[in-house]
Design a protein around this motif. Structure first.
Motif, PDB file in Angstrom:
ATOM      1  N   VAL A 109      70.990  80.090  71.779  1.00 18.32           N
ATOM      2  CA  VAL A 109      71.917  79.807  70.680  1.00 18.32           C
ATOM      3  C   VAL A 109      73.185  80.625  70.888  1.00 18.32           C
ATOM      4  CG1 VAL A 109      72.292  80.032  68.188  1.00 18.32           C
ATOM      5  CG2 VAL A 109      70.065  79.314  69.054  1.00 18.32           C
ATOM      6  N   LEU A 110      74.326  80.015  70.672  1.00 18.88           N
ATOM      7  CA  LEU A 110      75.591  80.744  70.640  1.00 18.88           C
ATOM      8  C   LEU A 110      75.899  81.115  69.195  1.00 18.88           C
ATOM      9  CD1 LEU A 110      77.851  78.694  73.083  1.00 18.88           C
ATOM     10  CD2 LEU A 110      76.335  80.638  73.590  1.00 18.88           C
ATOM     11  N   LEU A 119      85.498  79.897  70.298  1.00 23.65           N
ATOM     12  CA  LEU A 119      85.052  80.070  71.676  1.00 23.65           C
ATOM     13  C   LEU A 119      83.727  79.354  71.913  1.00 23.65           C
ATOM     14  CD1 LEU A 119      85.418  81.597  74.434  1.00 23.65           C
ATOM     15  CD2 LEU A 119      83.989  83.392  73.435  1.00 23.65           C
ATOM     16  N   ALA A 120      82.757  79.555  71.009  1.00 22.46           N
ATOM     17  CA  ALA A 120      81.457  78.902  71.147  1.00 22.46           C
ATOM     18  C   ALA A 120      81.596  77.384  71.098  1.00 22.46           C
ATOM     19  CB  ALA A 120      80.516  79.388  70.054  1.00 22.46           C
ATOM     20  N   ILE A 154      74.305  76.124  67.865  1.00 22.99           N
ATOM     21  CA  ILE A 154      75.458  76.981  67.572  1.00 22.99           C
ATOM     22  C   ILE A 154      75.349  77.462  66.133  1.00 22.99           C
ATOM     23  CG2 ILE A 154      77.968  77.100  67.331  1.00 22.99           C
ATOM     24  CD1 ILE A 154      78.197  74.871  69.399  1.00 22.99           C
ATOM     25  N   ALA A 155      75.433  78.776  65.940  1.00 23.46           N
ATOM     26  CA  ALA A 155      75.481  79.364  64.603  1.00 23.46           C
ATOM     27  C   ALA A 155      76.831  80.036  64.427  1.00 23.46           C
ATOM     28  CB  ALA A 155      74.353  80.378  64.416  1.00 23.46           C
ATOM     29  N   CYS A 311      74.656  69.267  69.563  1.00 22.38           N
ATOM     30  CA  CYS A 311      73.534  70.161  69.268  1.00 22.38           C
ATOM     31  C   CYS A 311      73.507  70.510  67.775  1.00 22.38           C
ATOM     32  CB  CYS A 311      73.638  71.435  70.099  1.00 22.38           C
ATOM     33  SG  CYS A 311      75.071  72.454  69.706  1.00 22.38           S
ATOM     34  N   PRO A 312      72.373  71.001  67.266  1.00 22.54           N
ATOM     35  CA  PRO A 312      72.315  71.453  65.866  1.00 22.54           C
ATOM     36  C   PRO A 312      73.239  72.643  65.629  1.00 22.54           C
ATOM     37  CG  PRO A 312      70.114  71.146  66.774  1.00 22.54           C
ATOM     38  CD  PRO A 312      71.064  71.064  67.925  1.00 22.54           C
ATOM     39  N   LYS A 313      73.716  72.757  64.383  1.00 22.96           N
ATOM     40  CA  LYS A 313      74.690  73.790  64.049  1.00 22.96           C
ATOM     41  C   LYS A 313      74.381  74.394  62.689  1.00 22.96           C
ATOM     42  CE  LYS A 313      77.933  70.725  66.332  1.00 22.96           C
ATOM     43  NZ  LYS A 313      76.890  69.718  66.588  1.00 22.96           N
ATOM     44  N   LEU A 314      74.701  75.665  62.549  1.00 22.03           N
ATOM     45  CA  LEU A 314      74.558  76.395  61.298  1.00 22.03           C
ATOM     46  C   LEU A 314      75.878  77.082  60.998  1.00 22.03           C
ATOM     47  CD1 LEU A 314      72.681  77.642  59.025  1.00 22.03           C
ATOM     48  CD2 LEU A 314      72.360  79.563  60.616  1.00 22.03           C
TER      49      LEU A 314
END
Length: 373
Positions: A109-110, A119-120, A154-155, A311-314
């Protein structure tokens, strides 16, 4: 509690003189700090900023306690963004991802914290489909898909929208002479006491228009100067310059704008003092770095890139943040669409400074998200 370990990662060289260290130029390396939990190596995270030192990031230990190896990774530009190229920074981030994959972690995870959010997002967008084959100045990046292995999620936390968006919101339109940091047009000076808070709509409209005009003037000068240098035999291909007064966001003093739970001022203290300081956001830069980071030609816009990822994200919204706001949250949520959800960290300031009780809440949310991937 696992011990803090140091990662030393070789990276591909970029442009000459990215560092003044001869050793670093001969063997370019980046450095990270991480804690590896005991047991199977299932999930890891990288928290990285284009230029800040994240080796002491507040999430490293708490995420390790929750079974996630978290690496605070520094780019080659740590502490100095004068020559920072976002296209090179994502290459460094890719080296960190490959390092964790080689350690055996199956899911990565980034964590895009603050300026690390854009950046991520830029990284994952390019990892899924490489389009940044050239820098904004036209030179080739020599990026290869192998440099950018995609991650699994990505969080985003206290997430800025990107450096070009920050400068557009923060640049002081009242400066009248680019060579004199004290030059000022009182009619456009948000810090002049004659402009009372809450600001009038007409003043804000003039202010925003003048911000855009100043940025456009700088960008046109940069493009013209680059053309002049590169068409002159024997001339250098780049040069440094100064952008004075880059911290004039009306939201720092007018809480009726984009209201949240924030305290007066900026994340660095008194906003006016920061605006006039010798070192501030975007103060010293080069022509090529300006185009890559701060200009309308930057390829590193946060929401635009996030919208390109699958991708999933938070998203973690710190509700007392002095530099991200409800409109910031809304822009990220719109970009993430059905792949993103928001968690409010109520009362959190930008750095969770002096708020140790809020760090576990952020770590809990990220750990739950990462373990579910």
């Amino acid at each position: 509690m696992p011990e803090l370990q140091i990662a030393v990662i070789d990276v591909k060289p970029g442009a000459a003189l990215e560092s003044q260290s001869g050793l670093q130029m001969l063997r370019p390396r980046i450095f990270g700090a991480f804690m590896a939990p005991a047991g199977p190596r299932k999930v890891a995270a990288i928290v990285m900023h284009p230029t800040s030192n994240f080796m002491g990031h507040y999430l490293i230990g708490p995420l390790a306690e929750r079974g996630i190896c978290c690496m605070g990774l520094n780019s080659r530009y740590m502490g100095n963004d004068t020559l920072l190229l976002m296209e090179r920074a994502i290459q460094d981030l890719g080296a960190g991802v490959k390092h964790l994959r080689a350690m055996g972690y199956g899911k990565i995870v980034l964590i895009g914290n603050s300026g690390g959010a854009a950046l991520a997002s830029f990284y994952q967008a390019q990892a899924e489909r490489l389009t940044a084959t050239h820098f904004p100045d036209g030179d080739p990046t020599h990026l290869h898909p192998d440099d950018l292995p995609p991650v699994d999620g990505i969080a985003l936390a206290a997430a800025h929208l990107g450096r070009s968006r920050l400068l557009a919101d923060w640049i002081d339109p009242s400066l009248t002479d680019e060579h004199d940091p004290l030059s000022v047009d009182p009619a456009l000076d948000m810090y002049d006491p004659r402009h009372r808070v809450p600001y009038e709509a007409a003043f804000l409209a003039r202010f925003k228009g003048a911000q855009q005009a100043r940025l456009q003037r700088i960008e046109q000068w940069v493009l013209g100067r680059l053309e002049q240098l590169r068409s002159t035999p024997g001339a250098p291909r780049d040069q440094a310059f100064i952008v004075y007064r880059t911290h004039a966001d009306p939201r720092c003093v007018d809480f009726s704008l984009d209201p949240n739970d924030r305290a007066p001022g900026s994340v660095w203290g008194d906003a006016r003092q920061v605006n006039y300081s010798a070192n501030a956001m975007g103060r010293t830069t080069s022509l090529t770095a300006f185009l890559s980071q701060w200009s309308s030609r930057s390829q590193a816009d946060g929401p635009a890139n996030l919208a390109r990822t699958s991708c999933p994200k938070l998203l973690l919204t710190y509700t007392a943040d002095q530099s991200t706001f409800p409109s910031t949250r809304d822009a990220w949520l719109a970009a993430g669409g059905e792949h993103i959800r928001n968690v409010d960290i109520v009362g959190g300031n930008h750095y969770l400074a002096g708020q140790p009780e809020l760090v576990p809440r952020a770590a809990d949310a990220i750990a739950e998200f990462a373990h579910a991937l």
